[in-house]
Write an enzyme that holds these catalytic residues in place. Structure first.
Site, short mmCIF file in Angstrom:
data_model
loop_
_atom_site.label_atom_id
_atom_site.label_comp_id
_atom_site.label_asym_id
_atom_site.label_seq_id
_atom_site.Cartn_x
_atom_site.Cartn_y
_atom_site.Cartn_z
N ASP A 1 0.86 -1.20 0.00
CA ASP A 1 0.00 0.00 0.00
C ASP A 1 0.89 1.25 0.00
OD1 ASP A 1 -2.41 1.38 0.21
OD2 ASP A 1 -2.47 1.27 2.40
N ASP B 1 2.92 5.03 -5.43
CA ASP B 1 2.14 6.26 -5.23
C ASP B 1 3.01 7.47 -5.58
OD1 ASP B 1 0.65 8.39 -4.48
OD2 ASP B 1 0.26 7.72 -2.43
P1 13P Z 1 -9.05 4.75 5.44
O1 13P Z 1 -8.15 5.58 6.33
O2 13P Z 1 -10.25 5.54 5.03
O3 13P Z 1 -9.41 3.45 6.05
O4 13P Z 1 -8.23 4.44 4.09
C1 13P Z 1 -7.28 3.43 4.03
C2 13P Z 1 -6.46 3.48 2.79
O5 13P Z 1 -6.75 4.14 1.83
C3 13P Z 1 -5.26 2.63 2.75
O6 13P Z 1 -4.50 2.85 1.60
O1 G3H Z 2 -3.23 4.75 3.57
C1 G3H Z 2 -2.93 4.69 4.75
C2 G3H Z 2 -3.23 3.46 5.54
O2 G3H Z 2 -4.38 3.67 6.33
C3 G3H Z 2 -2.06 3.01 6.34
O3 G3H Z 2 -1.68 3.89 7.33
O4 G3H Z 2 0.84 4.08 7.40
O5 G3H Z 2 -0.58 4.44 9.46
O6 G3H Z 2 -0.28 2.16 8.48
P1 G3H Z 2 -0.34 3.64 8.22
ZN ZN Z 3 -4.52 4.82 0.87
#
Ligand code: 13P
Ligand code: G3H
Ligand code: ZN
Length: 335
Positions: free
Chosen positions: A94, A116
């Site tokens: 992610d 990203d």
């Molecule tokens: P939320 O903070 O709305 O759960 O979004 C999570 C997200 O986009 C992780 O990439």
């Molecule tokens: O996009 C963000 C996600 O909610 C992850 O957040 O980096 O605090 O784990 P984090």
């Molecule tokens: Zn995100």
């Protein structure tokens, strides 16, 4: 080099094509610990849903990237043990922020990565995304790119149309980069504080804050430019007010936390939006359950006694999202 295929994981290609065709979205749930992962897998197995396990930078710092990968590998076996003979589980990076991070995840068995580059100037975003795609596709790993900046309170400047993905850029971006899916900005935002009270209206009956609606016109314009192309929504937690109330009732201090209404996400899931990211809602469910247990059973000190209810609560939340919001239940190719 470890291929995700040896670990029983899958990439997103087929999953997304089916989801776009079928008018539903695949859940992309972030995980940082065992209880979250167990809850996600139990919910996916019980609802017969494909699922994307997301690993953020914060998760890699907190839990260690290698350990998280082994946990995802274990999750495949766990799903089988729970009775799902052919689980469809993606391990996804992610918000990958560099080529090196994406490469390192691909090399250790991730089946999908996000690069990203949305904060970069357009041409740099294109070049970086192309570089990741060229590397990832050699190993049949799928890549998510992003165009547009997610709006909201974290963004300093309030939600404005100028932050939305520009429909006129999407064909060029997708063609030049070769990405498999595109994250767009249509008014969602990360975290539990997605909008300031000033950006919201107040529901006269409940007194709750009502956020501004998602920009479905922008989504439709993007779909017209890229018919059938997989679209991703980040920042899609709904910030359930009952969880916020429970947290506040048992000593928390979440003020004016507001998320994306589930009806709007349901509507988006029926379009080309085929991946919906949810993290904050799971954090809220976990925190509410733990606070409640601490308040009601102050003598308890066995972590299983408060992490267990937290896991149950997250599982319920994931099932609800899968069945009532994303519509990905009963969508496994083979049961
Ligand atoms: P939320 O903070 O709305 O759960 O979004 C999570 C997200 O986009 C992780 O990439
Ligand atoms: O996009 C963000 C996600 O909610 C992850 O957040 O980096 O605090 O784990 P984090
Ligand atoms: Zn995100």
């Amino acid at each position: 080099m470890i291929s995700y295929k040896e670990l029983g994981l899958v990439n997103t290609r087929k999953m997304f094509a089916k989801a776009v065709d079928g008018g539903y979205a695949i859940p992309a749930f972030n995980f940082n610990n065992m209880e979250q992962l167990q809850a996600i897998i139990m919910a996916a197995v019980e609802t017969k849903s494909p699922v994307i396990l997301q690993v953020s930078k914060g998760a890699r710092n907190y839990a260690n990237q290698t350990l998280l990968r082994y946990m995802a590998q274990g999750a495949v076996e766990y799903a089988k043990e729970l009775g799902c003979a052919h689980p469809e589980i993606v391990l996804h990076l992610d918000h990958g922020d560099s080529f090196e991070t994406c490469k390192s995840c691909i090399d250790m068995g991730f089946s999908s990565v996000m690069i990203d580059g949305s904060a970069l100037p357009y041409d740099e975003n294109v070049a970086l995304t192309r570089k990741v795609v060229d590397y990832a596709h050699q190993y049949d790993v799928t890549v998510e790119g992003e165009l547009g900046v997610l709006a909201g309170v974290e963004d300093e400047v309030a939600a404005e149309e100028s932050h939305y993905t520009k429909p006129e850029e999407v064909i060029d971006f997708v063609t030049k980069t070769g990405v498999d899916s595109l994250a767009i900005s249509i008014g969602t935002s990360h975290g539990a504080y997605k909008f300031t009270p000033e950006q919201c209206t107040v529901d006269p009956v409940t007194g709750r804050l009502v956020p501004p609606p998602l920009a479905f016109d922008v989504l439709e314009a993007i779909e017209k430019k890229l018919p059938g192309f997989p679209i991703v929504l980040h920042g899609s937690s709904s910030v359930p007010q009952d969880e916020v109330d429970t947290i506040n009732k048992y000593g928390g201090a979440l003020k004016a936390a507001v998320g994306i209404p589930e009806e709007q996400l349901r509507k988006a899931a029926k379009s080309a939006v085929c991946k919906i990211n949810i993290d904050s809602d799971s954090r809220l469910a976990m925190t509410a359950a733990i606070r409640k247990t601490f308040a009601e059973k102050p003598a308890e000190f066995d972590p299983r006694k408060y992490l267990g209810p937290a896991r149950d609560s997250m599982k319920k939340l994931y099932e609800h999202k899968i069945i009532n919001v994303l519509g990905s239940n009963n969508k496994l190719e083979q049961a």
